[in-house]
Design an enzyme around this catalytic site. Structure first.
Site, PDB file in Angstrom:
ATOM      1  N   TYR A  64      -2.102  -0.677  10.139  1.00  0.00           N
ATOM      2  CA  TYR A  64      -2.215  -1.253   8.790  1.00  0.00           C
ATOM      3  C   TYR A  64      -0.955  -0.966   7.982  1.00  0.00           C
ATOM      4  O   TYR A  64      -0.378  -1.860   7.347  1.00  0.00           O
ATOM      5  CB  TYR A  64      -3.444  -0.675   8.103  1.00  0.00           C
ATOM      6  CG  TYR A  64      -3.655  -1.126   6.679  1.00  0.00           C
ATOM      7  CD1 TYR A  64      -4.226  -2.366   6.396  1.00  0.00           C
ATOM      8  CD2 TYR A  64      -3.310  -0.307   5.609  1.00  0.00           C
ATOM      9  CE1 TYR A  64      -4.433  -2.777   5.086  1.00  0.00           C
ATOM     10  CE2 TYR A  64      -3.523  -0.706   4.298  1.00  0.00           C
ATOM     11  CZ  TYR A  64      -4.085  -1.939   4.041  1.00  0.00           C
ATOM     12  OH  TYR A  64      -4.288  -2.337   2.742  1.00  0.00           O
TER      13      TYR A  64
ATOM     14  N   SER B 268       0.844  -1.206   0.000  1.00  0.00           N
ATOM     15  CA  SER B 268       0.000   0.000   0.000  1.00  0.00           C
ATOM     16  C   SER B 268       0.872   1.245   0.000  1.00  0.00           C
ATOM     17  O   SER B 268       1.969   1.241   0.578  1.00  0.00           O
ATOM     18  CB  SER B 268      -0.906   0.008   1.238  1.00  0.00           C
ATOM     19  OG  SER B 268      -1.580   1.248   1.358  1.00  0.00           O
TER      20      SER B 268
END
Length: 252
Positions: A153, A140
């Site tokens: 995350y 990401s």
């Protein structure tokens, strides 16, 4: 441009919808047989398999005891003695921040699904992967941006990027490339409600060099390239597939 993956077998985790489904579809379009993994959404995974027309289903919840054994029992049955050529670690637990409201259980779940599972999937897959194999993990752009609601995350995705670098070094002598793809804001059928939030899409596109949200196909095309022989000399890399999200101020 389509890659040539005829005769190859790929495992795509989390392929029942979204980016995982798009990756499975693209690899299949390029000629690969795809093991379509799902957690709970068997119906969605069956739809993916129906759309690609070539492969088999694997149902196994990641991040729980016995997850790797359960997944590989099904994978070995589907492979029936054949090697595995491509492993795509796509399945992930969603963000659970910010730190003020995060919990140990949520944090442990993120680590279990987003870090532990891919790591031990690779460990277990290595004896099956032949020379020229491909390992690709979906990370990401959260790893290069400060986003307070995605701290834990982003930590898990950063771990995958470090894993990518180190495994590329250790597995290179086996002819296996190890890379990662880092999407940004990507609109899929799985998160359409999120992007319906008033003003959110406009705010994100205003921060994106290519002036739109990403599509699952944008990410899948990069994965397909890395899975192909065209990427044979690329390893240990994280490819940003965000359309230039948050590169800096845009001109007025």
């Amino acid at each position: 441009m389509r890659a040539e993956l005829s005769g190859k077998v790929a495992l795509v985790t989390g392929a029942s919808k979204g980016i995982g489904r798009a990756i499975a579809e693209r690899l299949a379009a390029d000629g690969a047989e795809v093991a379509v993994h799902y957690n709970r959404d068997k119906e969605g995974a069956a739809e993916t398999l129906d759309r690609i027309g070539r492969g088999f289903l694997i149902g196994a919840e990641l991040g729980v005891p016995g997850d790797i054994d359960e997944l590989f029992a099904q994978l070995e049955s589907g492979l029936d003695g054949r090697p595995l050529d491509i492993l795509v670690n796509n399945a992930a637990a969603p963000p659970a921040g910010p730190i003020e409201t995060d919990t140990m259980d949520q944090f442990d779940r993120l680590i279990a699904v987003n870090v532990r599972a891919p790591y031990f999937l690779i460990q277990r897959a290595l004896p099956m992967v032949r020379d020229g194999g491909r390992i690709i993990s979906i990370t990401s752009v959260a790893t290069r941006m400060a986003n307070s609601i995605q701290t834990s995350y982003a930590m898990t995705k950063g771990a995958l990027e470090t894993m990518t670098l180190t495994l590329a070094q250790s597995l290179g002598a086996l002819g296996i490339t190890v890379n990662a793809v880092a999407p940004g804001a990507t609109a899929t059928e799985a998160n359409v409600a999120l992007f319906d939030t008033p003003g959110l899409t406009d705010a994100i596109t205003a921060l994106t060099a290519l002036d739109r949200l990403g599509r699952a196909e944008d990410v899948a095309d990069v994965v397909a390239f890395l899975a192909s022989d065209n990427a044979r000399w690329i390893t240990g890399q994280t490819i940003d597939a965000s359309g230039g999200l948050f590169l800096g101020p845009r001109a007025a």
